[in-house]
Design a protein around this motif. Sequence first.
Motif, PDB file in Angstrom:
ATOM      1  N   CYS A  65       1.064  -1.316   0.192  1.00 20.43           N
ATOM      2  CA  CYS A  65      -0.264  -0.271   0.066  1.00 20.43           C
ATOM      3  C   CYS A  65       1.172   1.249  -0.014  1.00 20.43           C
ATOM      4  O   CYS A  65       1.792   1.182   0.907  1.00 20.43           O
ATOM      5  N   VAL A  67       0.140   4.353   1.396  1.00 20.94           N
ATOM      6  CA  VAL A  67      -0.155   5.392   2.523  1.00 20.94           C
ATOM      7  C   VAL A  67       0.276   4.101   3.583  1.00 20.94           C
ATOM      8  O   VAL A  67       1.850   4.743   4.483  1.00 20.94           O
ATOM      9  N   CYS A  77      -4.214   0.602   0.001  1.00 20.39           N
ATOM     10  CA  CYS A  77      -5.470  -0.734   0.938  1.00 20.39           C
ATOM     11  C   CYS A  77      -6.785  -0.539   2.252  1.00 20.39           C
ATOM     12  O   CYS A  77      -7.847   0.312   1.828  1.00 20.39           O
TER      13      CYS A  77
HETATM   14 ZN   LIG Z   1      -2.877   1.069   3.645  1.00 18.27          ZN
END
Ligand SMILES: [Zn+2]
Length: 207
Positions: A65, A67, A77
């Motif tokens: 992911c 982030v 995600c």
């Molecule tokens: Zn994430």
Amino acid sequence: MARTSTKMALLPESIVSLVAALAKLPGVGPRSAERIALHIVQSENGSVKQLADAILVARERIKFCDVCGALTEKSPCPICGDSRRDASLVCVVERAVDILSIEKSNAFRGKFHVLGGRISPLDGVEPEDLRIAELEKRLPLEPIKEIVIALATDVEGDATSAYLAKRLARNGLKISRIAYGLPAGSGLEFADELTLSRALEGRGEMH
Ligand SMILES: [Zn+2]
């Protein structure tokens, strides 16, 4: 001992290389590798193909992911994209699999951030090798009020936590660490769910 090497010497080349490849997997010792290899070469073609395909497809689809660094098929995600989760809380873990351990404990409803390791000068792991800058970038973009550090309670985990607490220190941001209660010297994956949820509930603010 001698039995294994004699047997290995008698095995056809392709089985020997399959055993060698399997033995590189985590938790698979030489004996298990040999057992799995011998099972595979005596299985139906179709089921072997299914296994090989599943490995290839998973490897192809899974990424990190952007982030939080979790393993996911789409980025952000599902956890980062879940608006029902408490976005004011971010739990910092060492590896993506640690998220699974914490999710299983059901004791945390915030978001996560995967560091990708811990500071270890002896192994050549410096702060810039970890996803710390990525975490700093999230601070002004998300309504984060507390960072919960959930690293293992060993020397490197302690050093990394102290480094993070210092580097992330900002007005209005609480930085806490999960309570000591995890087995010393082991990662989160070895902690049972009850221990983990107690450790999370009993987290203490770092200074
Ligand atoms: Zn994430």
